[in-house]
Design an enzyme around this catalytic site. Structure first.
Site, mmCIF file in Angstrom:
data_model
loop_
_atom_site.group_PDB
_atom_site.id
_atom_site.type_symbol
_atom_site.label_atom_id
_atom_site.label_comp_id
_atom_site.label_asym_id
_atom_site.label_seq_id
_atom_site.Cartn_x
_atom_site.Cartn_y
_atom_site.Cartn_z
ATOM 1 N N TYR A 41 -6.877 -9.110 11.151
ATOM 2 C CA TYR A 41 -5.558 -8.835 11.744
ATOM 3 C C TYR A 41 -5.444 -9.514 13.101
ATOM 4 C CZ TYR A 41 -4.375 -5.462 8.141
ATOM 5 O OH TYR A 41 -4.056 -4.879 6.937
ATOM 6 N N GLU A 98 -6.276 -9.078 3.620
ATOM 7 C CA GLU A 98 -5.391 -8.405 4.588
ATOM 8 C C GLU A 98 -5.370 -9.258 5.846
ATOM 9 O OE1 GLU A 98 -5.917 -4.199 5.355
ATOM 10 O OE2 GLU A 98 -6.442 -3.823 3.250
ATOM 11 N N GLU A 119 0.834 -1.204 0.000
ATOM 12 C CA GLU A 119 0.000 0.000 0.000
ATOM 13 C C GLU A 119 0.871 1.258 0.000
ATOM 14 O OE1 GLU A 119 -2.825 0.093 3.233
ATOM 15 O OE2 GLU A 119 -3.818 1.882 2.442
ATOM 16 N N GLU A 135 -12.617 -2.075 2.421
ATOM 17 C CA GLU A 135 -13.176 -1.737 3.745
ATOM 18 C C GLU A 135 -14.246 -0.658 3.628
ATOM 19 O OE1 GLU A 135 -10.171 -1.180 6.830
ATOM 20 O OE2 GLU A 135 -9.496 -3.238 6.578
ATOM 21 N N GLN A 173 2.021 -6.145 5.453
ATOM 22 C CA GLN A 173 2.236 -5.779 4.078
ATOM 23 C C GLN A 173 3.658 -6.182 3.661
ATOM 24 O OE1 GLN A 173 1.048 -1.781 3.101
ATOM 25 N NE2 GLN A 173 -0.938 -1.952 4.127
HETATM 26 O O1 AHR Z 1 -3.000 -2.481 6.191
HETATM 27 C C1 AHR Z 1 -3.249 -1.280 6.844
HETATM 28 C C2 AHR Z 1 -4.706 -0.854 6.761
HETATM 29 O O2 AHR Z 1 -5.486 -1.779 7.447
HETATM 30 C C3 AHR Z 1 -5.309 -0.821 5.385
HETATM 31 O O3 AHR Z 1 -5.073 0.371 4.735
HETATM 32 C C4 AHR Z 1 -6.772 -0.990 5.666
HETATM 33 O O4 AHR Z 1 -7.437 -1.631 4.605
HETATM 34 C C5 AHR Z 1 -6.796 -1.786 6.948
HETATM 35 O O5 AHR Z 1 -7.644 -1.209 7.886
#
Ligand code: AHR
Length: 516
Positions: free
Chosen positions: A274, A325, A57, A205, A376
């Site tokens: 996450y 993600e 990103e 998102e 990432q």
């Molecule tokens: O990966 C960081 C951020 O996490 C991304 O920009 C978003 O899609 C998510 O909330």
């Protein structure tokens, strides 16, 4: 045949029945003994290489200063791309790379990033730090990077602040062979050949940074946008709809309820998951580590649950579930973020082990997933590489991916007992003909595991193993000591239908065996 029968394993039930704790000298004070059995004929689906996908990103120093150092940089580069990063990522093999966001995607206007670099506008990155970007890294540069490292590009389109026209024009620019103004502009900008982009995300998102929409509002946008996205050229597009944060059932139910009367469903539907850390990356306690590891059980449950919800609307299983993600997200250190960019964190062995737990979840659920993208690639969150000036360090998460690589394209197979508890031994296994691969994660920092693995109905001709380990949960590769944690060969013995190995504390081990 295995010396311990399949029946014996099934009858045994819990892992505890097969383990005994002894004390010995070696990796640590404690050793647990375990027995598992893998069944080459019990398929859990093909491990698509895309389950090992990545994400880059415009955030912090992921692109600018990380992957992209610019055409006139003193840092060794290939057409502006950091040479060492290209080499490391090419060696790793990146099946697919998602770009330009993340949250950034819904504020990105692709026209800003094409044409003469010095005429491109400077824009403020509103989501990540409010600093300006000169758009010197745009569509052509991204495709060039993908080609250099051998990755399939995955474009995340702008729904939140874009328009159907803007997204359809980007597709035409990229994929229409020639003869339209947009395809001819692409040719003038250096690429007469179409880019043939297959993967198109329809926003990111949308429940949050992509527009704060309700699921039914997003569904309306999804329907509207995709109406104007045909197939330009010879590559059928694969459209990816925004799914929930973690295991949000309402989002999925309402989105698919709104799609019910539509002939064309999304090709992919992506959740974000996450694994948050409650401490800064290099200051974890064992309790912090275990809390983060435990989240991988929730990830597995979420995949099963979300797949079930989608199946209720899509009984033929045409919509592919994705996790585009995922990874560890620890507590940020403000000084580090100021110095190195937003969401910069170190990646200690603990994070590498966590990443391997995630990859094992994906392998075990291969039949339920079509793509996963770690967040990432460089200098942000669960990154593969960290950079400083001309230095570029491979993290333990890079090596977790490297150790998972032999599974790609193979058939995931069943393990008994299932070994799904991320605080115990975690296992994924796959086969292709005579070749068997096992990835074994020992999440315990003070115990090695003496493992006996039998292979149902087969003999094992040979086995070799590599392991990534460190018993200090906060140990990491630094710019001063870049190779402190790298995979090492460890002994594995093959005898009859069994493989025996000792797994070091806090380790990720891959065994590659040849079956007789
Ligand atoms: O990966 C960081 C951020 O996490 C991304 O920009 C978003 O899609 C998510 O909330």
């Amino acid at each position: 045949m295995s010396s311990i029968t399949r029946r014996g394993f099934v009858a045994g039930g819990s892992a505890a029945l097969f383990s005994a704790i002894t004390t010995r000298k070696g990796f640590s004070a404690g050793t647990t003994e375990r027995k598992i059995q893998v069944s080459p004929n019990d398929s859990l689906g093909t491990i698509h290489p895309e389950l090992h996908g990545h994400f880059a990103e415009h955030l912090g120093s992921c692109i600018y200063g990380g992957l992209w150092v610019g055409l006139h940089s003193p840092i060794p580069n290939i057409r502006g791309h950091r040479k060492l990063a290209v080499e490391y990522l090419k060696a790793l093999g990146v099946p697919v790379l998602r770009w330009p966001g993340g949250c950034f995607a819904d504020d990105y206007h692709w026209r800003d990033g094409v044409g003469e670099p010095d005429k491109r506008p400077k824009r403020v990155n509103i989501h990540w730090g409010g600093y300006t970007e000169d758009n010197s890294f745009g569509t052509h540069e991204f495709v060039d990077l993908c080609r250099l490292i051998g990755a399939q590009p995955y474009f995340a389109g702008n729904v939140g602040s874009g328009s159907p026209r803007e997204l359809r024009d980007w597709m035409e620019y990229c994929n229409y062979p020639s003869g339209s103004s947009l395809s001819d502009e692409r040719a003038r900008n250096g690429s007469p050949e179409p880019f043939r982009i297959k993967y198109w995300g329809v926003g990111n998102e949308l429940w949050g940074c992509g527009g704060n929409m309700t699921p039914s509002e997003y569904c309306d946008y999804y329907r509207q946008f995709t109406t104007f996205l045909p197939r330009f050229g010879d590559v059928p597009p694969f459209f990816i709809a925004c799914g929930p944060s973690k295991d949000n059932a309402d989002w999925t139910n309402q989105f698919f309820a709104g799609m019910k009367d539509r002939r064309r469903q999304p090709d992919g539907y992506t959740m974000h998951f996450y694994s948050n850390g409650r401490a800064p990356a290099t200051r974890f306690t064992v309790e912090d580590m275990n809390a983060q590891f435990a989240s991988f059980r929730q990830l597995e449950t979420a995949i099963l649950h979300q797949r079930g919800l989608i199946d209720a609307f899509d009984p033929q299983g045409k919509v592919g579930l994705m996790v585009d993600e995922w990874g560890v997200w620890d507590r940020m250190v403000p000084e580090e973020e100021r110095e190195r960019g937003r969401l910069w964190q170190q990646i200690p062995i603990r994070a590498g082990v966590a990443t391997a737990l995630g990859l094992n979840v994906f392998h075990r659920n291969a039949s339920k997933l079509v793509m996963c993208n770690i967040a990432q690639m460089v200098n942000v969150l669960d990154s593969m590489l960290l950079t400083e000036g001309d230095k570029c360090v491979r993290t333990p998460s890079y090596y977790a991916f490297e150790l998972a690589k032999p599974h790609r394209g193979k058939t995931s197979i069943k393990t008994e007992p299932a070994q799904e508890d991320p605080l115990e031994l975690s296992v994924s296994a796959s086969v292709d003909g005579n070749s068997l691969v096992l990835t074994l994660v020992n999440p315990k920092h003070e115990e090695s595991i003496k493992l006996q693995c039998s292979v149902a109905g087969k003999s094992v001709a040979s086995a070799k193993a590599r392991s990534l380990y460190h018993s200090d949960i906060n140990a990491c590769n630094t710019f001063e000591s870049p190779d402190a944690i790298v995979p090492k060969n460890v002994p594995a013995t093959a005898h009859g239908a069994e493989i025996a190995i000792e797994l070091p504390p806090l380790s990720v081990t891959t065994i590659e065996a040849t079956l007789g």
